[in-house]
Design an enzyme around this catalytic site. Structure first.
Site, PDB file in Angstrom:
ATOM      1  N   ASN A   1      22.711   7.737 -15.854  1.00 12.55           N
ATOM      2  CA  ASN A   1      22.199   8.179 -14.546  1.00 12.55           C
ATOM      3  C   ASN A   1      20.687   8.374 -14.632  1.00 12.55           C
ATOM      4  O   ASN A   1      20.150   8.737 -15.681  1.00 12.55           O
ATOM      5  CB  ASN A   1      22.929   9.423 -14.016  1.00 12.55           C
ATOM      6  CG  ASN A   1      22.911  10.599 -14.962  1.00 12.55           C
ATOM      7  OD1 ASN A   1      22.818  10.447 -16.168  1.00 12.55           O
ATOM      8  ND2 ASN A   1      23.003  11.802 -14.400  1.00 12.55           N
ATOM      9  N   ILE A   2      20.026   8.079 -13.538  1.00 10.87           N
ATOM     10  CA  ILE A   2      18.563   8.155 -13.482  1.00 10.87           C
ATOM     11  C   ILE A   2      18.196   8.932 -12.223  1.00 10.87           C
ATOM     12  O   ILE A   2      18.344   8.421 -11.106  1.00 10.87           O
ATOM     13  CB  ILE A   2      17.950   6.734 -13.429  1.00 10.87           C
ATOM     14  CG1 ILE A   2      18.470   5.885 -14.598  1.00 10.87           C
ATOM     15  CG2 ILE A   2      16.421   6.815 -13.437  1.00 10.87           C
ATOM     16  CD1 ILE A   2      18.125   4.395 -14.490  1.00 10.87           C
ATOM     17  N   GLU A   3      17.783  10.174 -12.428  1.00 12.51           N
ATOM     18  CA  GLU A   3      17.488  11.018 -11.252  1.00 12.51           C
ATOM     19  C   GLU A   3      16.033  10.871 -10.822  1.00 12.51           C
ATOM     20  O   GLU A   3      15.230  10.203 -11.480  1.00 12.51           O
ATOM     21  CB  GLU A   3      17.843  12.478 -11.579  1.00 12.51           C
ATOM     22  CG  GLU A   3      19.337  12.626 -11.835  1.00 12.51           C
ATOM     23  CD  GLU A   3      19.786  14.056 -12.010  1.00 12.51           C
ATOM     24  OE1 GLU A   3      18.941  14.957 -12.165  1.00 12.51           O
ATOM     25  OE2 GLU A   3      21.020  14.273 -11.988  1.00 12.51           O
TER      26      GLU A   3
ATOM     27  N   CYS B   1      23.520   6.538 -10.231  1.00 10.66           N
ATOM     28  CA  CYS B   1      24.571   6.932 -11.171  1.00 10.66           C
ATOM     29  C   CYS B   1      24.628   5.971 -12.351  1.00 10.66           C
ATOM     30  O   CYS B   1      24.196   4.813 -12.259  1.00 10.66           O
ATOM     31  CB  CYS B   1      25.935   6.916 -10.481  1.00 10.66           C
ATOM     32  SG  CYS B   1      26.156   8.196  -9.249  1.00 10.66           S
TER      33      CYS B   1
ATOM     34  N   GLU C   1      27.204   4.448 -13.596  1.00 12.71           N
ATOM     35  CA  GLU C   1      28.050   3.287 -13.332  1.00 12.71           C
ATOM     36  C   GLU C   1      27.269   2.204 -12.613  1.00 12.71           C
ATOM     37  O   GLU C   1      27.328   1.016 -12.945  1.00 12.71           O
ATOM     38  CB  GLU C   1      29.248   3.689 -12.445  1.00 12.71           C
ATOM     39  CG  GLU C   1      30.191   4.706 -13.070  1.00 12.71           C
ATOM     40  CD  GLU C   1      29.800   6.153 -12.761  1.00 12.71           C
ATOM     41  OE1 GLU C   1      28.597   6.449 -12.745  1.00 12.71           O
ATOM     42  OE2 GLU C   1      30.711   6.961 -12.556  1.00 12.71           O
TER      43      GLU C   1
ATOM     44  N   CYS D   1      31.713   8.575  -8.598  1.00  9.75           N
ATOM     45  CA  CYS D   1      31.562   9.047  -7.222  1.00  9.75           C
ATOM     46  C   CYS D   1      32.013   7.955  -6.244  1.00  9.75           C
ATOM     47  O   CYS D   1      32.229   6.797  -6.635  1.00  9.75           O
ATOM     48  CB  CYS D   1      30.108   9.439  -6.947  1.00  9.75           C
ATOM     49  SG  CYS D   1      29.027   8.029  -6.649  1.00  9.75           S
TER      50      CYS D   1
ATOM     51  N   CYS E   1      29.907   4.714  -6.166  1.00  8.04           N
ATOM     52  CA  CYS E   1      30.136   3.829  -7.325  1.00  8.04           C
ATOM     53  C   CYS E   1      31.480   3.110  -7.213  1.00  8.04           C
ATOM     54  O   CYS E   1      31.596   1.943  -7.572  1.00  8.04           O
ATOM     55  CB  CYS E   1      30.055   4.626  -8.622  1.00  8.04           C
ATOM     56  SG  CYS E   1      28.370   5.123  -9.010  1.00  8.04           S
TER      57      CYS E   1
HETATM   58  N1  THU Z   1      26.667  10.951 -11.650  1.00  8.19           N
HETATM   59  C1  THU Z   1      26.885   9.770 -12.298  1.00  8.19           C
HETATM   60  O1  THU Z   1      25.973   9.175 -12.873  1.00  8.19           O
HETATM   61  N2  THU Z   1      28.139   9.258 -12.271  1.00  8.19           N
HETATM   62  C2  THU Z   1      29.216   9.885 -11.762  1.00  8.19           C
HETATM   63  O2  THU Z   1      30.308   9.372 -11.881  1.00  8.19           O
HETATM   64  C3  THU Z   1      29.054  11.188 -11.088  1.00  8.19           C
HETATM   65  C4  THU Z   1      27.679  11.659 -10.905  1.00  8.19           C
HETATM   66  C5  THU Z   1      25.336  11.544 -11.745  1.00  8.19           C
HETATM   67  C6  THU Z   1      24.520  11.524 -10.496  1.00  8.19           C
HETATM   68  C7  THU Z   1      23.578  12.677 -10.737  1.00  8.19           C
HETATM   69  O3  THU Z   1      22.491  12.227 -11.522  1.00  8.19           O
HETATM   70  C8  THU Z   1      24.381  13.655 -11.563  1.00  8.19           C
HETATM   71  O4  THU Z   1      25.448  12.898 -12.099  1.00  8.19           O
HETATM   72  C9  THU Z   1      24.912  14.820 -10.791  1.00  8.19           C
HETATM   73  O5  THU Z   1      25.530  14.417  -9.633  1.00  8.19           O
END
Ligand code: THU
Length: 183
Positions: free
Chosen positions: A86-88, A97, A99, A134, A137
């Site tokens: 994941n890259i915020e 996310c 995925e 989520c 995804c």
């Molecule tokens: N996130 C994912 O990368 N994959 C998931 O299946 C659920 C959520 C990440 C998004 C965000 O960076 C962090 O988790 C919290 O929501």
């Protein structure tokens, strides 16, 4: 050999739900509980390798806002495995996310067919519970995968995982077929 015979019986019985022996029933239950309703279509070594890679992706996870770190390993039909994290973003909504990172890496290189994805994640990288994909995804998976076949491996470690099909996680999903689009 006996195990193989019982397992075959199990696979057949999964359709008929009739069990010839108690052993077959016990094995069926074991498969259901440890491998998910989808059953296992990959061997254990391959599953473990994917879990390993997904866990290693946690090192790259950029999650300074939520501190929820996620790693993914996506297995393409051609045998390639794509990692993702994941890259915020300070703007929040541009976050991606793990995925989708993996999917977009593959698709951006011309790879469009997939067998499975493994996802791991947790607050501060502690893998206590499954990190289920989520909704967004799941929808991206729907674009590129056969919902009845695509396997989603949720894990907290190499010994603790469950496998679902995309259809189980996204029942009645809307995809390219609804638009009669031949991928
Ligand atoms: N996130 C994912 O990368 N994959 C998931 O299946 C659920 C959520 C990440 C998004 C965000 O960076 C962090 O988790 C919290 O929501």
């Amino acid at each position: 050999k006996e195990y193989r015979r019982q397992r075959q019986m199990c696979i057949r019985d999964r359709k008929t739900k009739a069990f010839e022996t108690k052993d077959a029933l016990d094995l069926y239950k074991k498969i259901i509980y440890t491998e998910g309703k989808a059953g296992r279509r990959m061997d254990k070594k391959q599953i473990e390798e994917m879990i390993d890679l997904a866990i290693r992706q946690l090192d790259y996870s950029y999650a300074p806002y939520s501190h929820f770190h996620v790693g993914a390993a996506l297995l393409a039909k051609n045998g390639n495995v794509y990692g993702g994290c994941n890259i915020e973003n300070a703007g929040y909504t541009p976050s991606n996310c793990a995925e989708r990172t993996a999917f977009f890496k593959a698709v951006s290189e011309g790879v469009l067919e997939f067998d499975a994805i493994c996802v791991v994640g947790g607050m501060n990288k502690e893998l206590k519970e499954y990190a289920a994909p989520c909704g967004v995804c799941r929808q991206v998976m729907m674009e590129f995968c056969d919902p009845e076949e695509f396997q989603i491996i949720l894990a907290t470690g190499k010994e603790q995982y469950e496998i679902f099909t995309l259809k189980e996680l996204l029942p009645l999903g809307f995809g390219p077929n609804n638009l009669k689009l031949d991928r």
